[in-house]
Design a protein around this motif. Structure first.
Motif, PDB file in Angstrom:
ATOM      1  N   ALA A   1     -14.466  70.572  24.717  1.00  0.00           N
ATOM      2  CA  ALA A   1     -15.391  69.485  24.379  1.00  0.00           C
ATOM      3  C   ALA A   1     -16.850  69.917  24.439  1.00  0.00           C
ATOM      4  N   ASN A   2     -17.167  70.949  25.245  1.00  0.00           N
ATOM      5  CA  ASN A   2     -18.569  71.316  25.390  1.00  0.00           C
ATOM      6  C   ASN A   2     -19.031  72.427  24.456  1.00  0.00           C
ATOM      7  N   HIS A   3     -18.123  73.042  23.654  1.00  0.00           N
ATOM      8  CA  HIS A   3     -18.600  74.059  22.709  1.00  0.00           C
ATOM      9  C   HIS A   3     -17.823  74.065  21.386  1.00  0.00           C
ATOM     10  N   TYR A   4     -16.519  74.121  21.422  1.00  0.00           N
ATOM     11  CA  TYR A   4     -15.703  74.096  20.202  1.00  0.00           C
ATOM     12  C   TYR A   4     -14.798  72.862  20.260  1.00  0.00           C
ATOM     13  N   PRO A   5     -15.371  71.681  20.029  1.00  0.00           N
ATOM     14  CA  PRO A   5     -14.626  70.443  20.221  1.00  0.00           C
ATOM     15  C   PRO A   5     -13.645  70.124  19.096  1.00  0.00           C
ATOM     16  N   LEU A   6     -12.723  69.272  19.449  1.00  0.00           N
ATOM     17  CA  LEU A   6     -11.757  68.683  18.530  1.00  0.00           C
ATOM     18  C   LEU A   6     -11.866  67.178  18.717  1.00  0.00           C
ATOM     19  N   TRP A   7     -12.190  66.493  17.632  1.00  0.00           N
ATOM     20  CA  TRP A   7     -12.334  65.038  17.682  1.00  0.00           C
ATOM     21  C   TRP A   7     -11.284  64.377  16.802  1.00  0.00           C
ATOM     22  N   VAL A   8     -10.969  63.141  17.145  1.00  0.00           N
ATOM     23  CA  VAL A   8     -10.239  62.306  16.198  1.00  0.00           C
ATOM     24  C   VAL A   8     -11.254  61.392  15.533  1.00  0.00           C
ATOM     25  N   VAL A   9     -10.988  61.085  14.285  1.00  0.00           N
ATOM     26  CA  VAL A   9     -11.808  60.174  13.496  1.00  0.00           C
ATOM     27  C   VAL A   9     -11.154  58.814  13.590  1.00  0.00           C
TER      28      VAL A   9
ATOM     29  N   TRP B   1      -9.056  63.847  11.755  1.00  0.00           N
ATOM     30  CA  TRP B   1      -9.588  64.662  12.837  1.00  0.00           C
ATOM     31  C   TRP B   1     -10.568  65.689  12.284  1.00  0.00           C
ATOM     32  N   MET B   2     -11.431  66.166  13.185  1.00  0.00           N
ATOM     33  CA  MET B   2     -12.411  67.182  12.835  1.00  0.00           C
ATOM     34  C   MET B   2     -12.511  68.151  14.000  1.00  0.00           C
ATOM     35  N   SER B   3     -12.653  69.426  13.680  1.00  0.00           N
ATOM     36  CA  SER B   3     -12.807  70.410  14.746  1.00  0.00           C
ATOM     37  C   SER B   3     -13.871  71.435  14.390  1.00  0.00           C
ATOM     38  N   PHE B   4     -14.460  71.990  15.448  1.00  0.00           N
ATOM     39  CA  PHE B   4     -15.285  73.179  15.368  1.00  0.00           C
ATOM     40  C   PHE B   4     -14.480  74.262  16.074  1.00  0.00           C
ATOM     41  N   SER B   5     -14.237  75.364  15.389  1.00  0.00           N
ATOM     42  CA  SER B   5     -13.468  76.468  15.957  1.00  0.00           C
ATOM     43  C   SER B   5     -14.300  77.738  15.898  1.00  0.00           C
TER      44      SER B   5
END
Length: 164
Positions: free
Chosen positions: A50-58, A67-71
């Protein structure tokens, strides 16, 4: 329909996998050729932070619609402020402006997690996604011809990027 993002929890993983699997038969969105399972995606889920490469639900109307993620972009320290962005939406909300709303939320999310650059990998045949990302200031930074084979046909990969 107004959308919000919230950090994904393990209880969201089955729905995240279902939304992802909806895209596989089209051979336009992902390089996976067969549906994935929750067990297969668990390590991927746990790799997000959650603090750097988060995964969220829309969410829309308190329902998860995507969903959206930063990887991590590349596994070396000098690339730590760059991430790959992925956005997947349930077929029931595609074409209704949800993707645009999600991309509108990105600048705020970027500063929260200390990232400065996003890259998106999109098949050249996925014109709606390319158009969407370009609408939000992403530019073509790369083009990899015929690197994927989908439905026994070669497909190109477009790399879009944006600095924030």
């Amino acid at each position: 329909m107004d959308v919000t993002l919230r950090t994904a929890t393990m209880s969201d993983l089955p729905l995240i996998v279902d939304i992802y699997n909806q895209t596989i038969p089209s051979h336009q969105v992902t390089a996976d050729l067969k549906p994935v399972t929750v067990d297969q995606r668990r390590p991927w889920f746990l790799a997000h932070s959650a603090n750097h490469y988060p995964l969220w639900v829309v969410q829309a109307d308190d329902q998860v619609v995507g969903w959206m993620s930063f990887s991590p972009f590349y596994g070396r320290a000098a690339y730590a402020k760059t991430a790959e962005i992925s956005i997947y939406l349930d077929r029931s909300v595609q074409g209704q402006g949800v993707g645009s709303q999600v991309l509108t939320l990105i600048p705020t999310q970027m500063t929260t997690v200390g990232l400065t650059t996003l890259v998106a990998y999109i098949f050249s045949s996925n014109l709606p996604s390319i158009k969407l990302f370009k609408k939000f200031g992403f530019e073509q930074w790369g083009f990899l011809p015929a690197v994927a084979e989908l439905d026994q046909r070669p497909n190109d990969l477009v790399i879009l990027g944006r600095h924030f």
